[in-house]
Design an enzyme around this catalytic site. Sequence first.
Site, mmCIF file in Angstrom:
data_model
loop_
_atom_site.group_PDB
_atom_site.id
_atom_site.type_symbol
_atom_site.label_atom_id
_atom_site.label_comp_id
_atom_site.label_asym_id
_atom_site.label_seq_id
_atom_site.Cartn_x
_atom_site.Cartn_y
_atom_site.Cartn_z
ATOM 1 N N LYS A 13 -105.803 70.715 34.432
ATOM 2 C CA LYS A 13 -105.495 71.744 35.519
ATOM 3 C C LYS A 13 -105.723 71.224 36.774
ATOM 4 O O LYS A 13 -106.364 70.073 37.118
ATOM 5 C CB LYS A 13 -106.537 72.716 35.313
ATOM 6 C CG LYS A 13 -106.380 74.005 36.178
ATOM 7 C CD LYS A 13 -107.198 75.342 35.999
ATOM 8 C CE LYS A 13 -106.931 76.377 36.727
ATOM 9 N NZ LYS A 13 -107.806 77.574 36.315
ATOM 10 N N SER B 157 -105.799 82.069 35.388
ATOM 11 C CA SER B 157 -105.182 81.266 36.183
ATOM 12 C C SER B 157 -104.712 80.044 35.514
ATOM 13 O O SER B 157 -103.886 79.252 36.157
ATOM 14 C CB SER B 157 -105.865 80.809 37.571
ATOM 15 O OG SER B 157 -107.110 80.030 37.160
ATOM 16 N N SER C 262 -109.944 82.809 33.325
ATOM 17 C CA SER C 262 -108.925 82.130 33.571
ATOM 18 C C SER C 262 -108.549 81.068 32.502
ATOM 19 O O SER C 262 -107.607 80.536 32.334
ATOM 20 C CB SER C 262 -108.702 81.204 34.731
ATOM 21 O OG SER C 262 -108.469 82.019 35.972
#
Length: 448
Positions: free
Chosen positions: A49, A124, A148
């Site tokens: 990420k 997210s 997330s």
Amino acid sequence: MITLKEALTKSKEELAEIKTEIEKLARESELNAYIGFESSGEGVPILIKDNIQVTDWPVTSGSKILQGYIAPYDATAITNLKKNGMMAFGRANMDEFAMGSTTESSYYGITKNPHDLNRVPGGSSGGSAAAVAGGIAIAALGSDTGGSIRQPAAYCGCVGFKPTYGMVSRYGLAAYASSLDQIGPITQNVEDAAILYDAISGHDPKDSTSAEHERVSIAANLDGNRKLRIAVIDNYIEAASEAIQKAYAETVKALESAGHTIVHKNMQNTKYDIATYYIVATAEAATNLARFDGVRYGRRAEGSNLSELYYNTRSEGFGEEVKRRILLGNFVLSSGYYDAYYLKAQKVRHLIRDEFGAIFDDVDLILSPVAPSVAPIIGSIHDPLDMYKSDMYTIAINLAGLPALSLPVGKDEETGMPIGLQLIGRAFDEQKVFDGAYSLEQTINYKN
Ligand code: GLN
């Protein structure tokens, strides 16, 4: 796609070929899950990420304000990956500064759900989940401040695990809300999640909130035959859609048929979860994001004096949702409102944690929805409050610091979209969370 467990048995040459193939597939893919193809280290490629530092890679948290910023060091989770036969490969798209539930707020554009390109992958960590579910990553790292990791995993039909607060070092993770953030794995199955979690977990003197708790390999002790006491929170699931409630009821039956004991409970404080989370998280975010001023990191806007430079950099660099949260965070921390909001939220946070504690006096795990509906259509959420409300099942777990694993249990008949549920455990009792999930995975036999 080859699983992480299988990939770890491959030779250096075979892994080089696998990496080339993944890069080819990812570059051709329509998902917009990858925003970069950097690589670092040797071994099984793991997608990272965009808020986790890898030396010499750009790290932008999906934001314009961090364009041009290059990470000067590896996050501890990356160092640990590399020690365990894995490498960092590729940057996963995400909501700006991990604030969001859809991956629509990224500077790099929207990521799509592999099950329906008109739908969001969740957020997210939407890039990480879309890539794993879409067959363009073996496994990925995400971060979970209020859901997330678990929510995008549920929307995309893969496994996501949020560790107990303190089990994975936050050193090198861009801070959103420091008392809630944890890095964790997004994988194709439960066993891979255990392997990746084992690799990244560890005490880290560089993170003052790192837990000194003993680590025993979860993957090596994974036991799907263990019989557990699992709570269903009867008044908790009413807000979920009919399809989610149906999947929940079927999962309860599956758990019973696998020999687990179901215990019925109620929770009283859940109505405060969203308000508490959005006070604590925005307060911490406003503080953490104060450092992005155009002087020390990333992009700098024009300005004829210092305050103009700050003003222009932050006005141009942050997106709308991030600005909203900075404003909200500063408001709840301001001297006139501190007691009424921030302090109150901290007290309620304790009540929420205590309520979980009381349930865990009697049971091993709690079964809960991850989201009240399946993945929404891109662009369909207009009111930010509606987005915040969709976090109702995930955020309390972060407020209480507990471990929770989201796994796919079925599909919505109407839309064909995956449905994920989560198993929540006692703090530091990750083994039971994984054992319960492993048992459920075998009983349900979900196919992506
Ligand atoms: N959707 C939640 C938020 O926007 C959770 C995000 C996260 O876990 N990073 O704050």
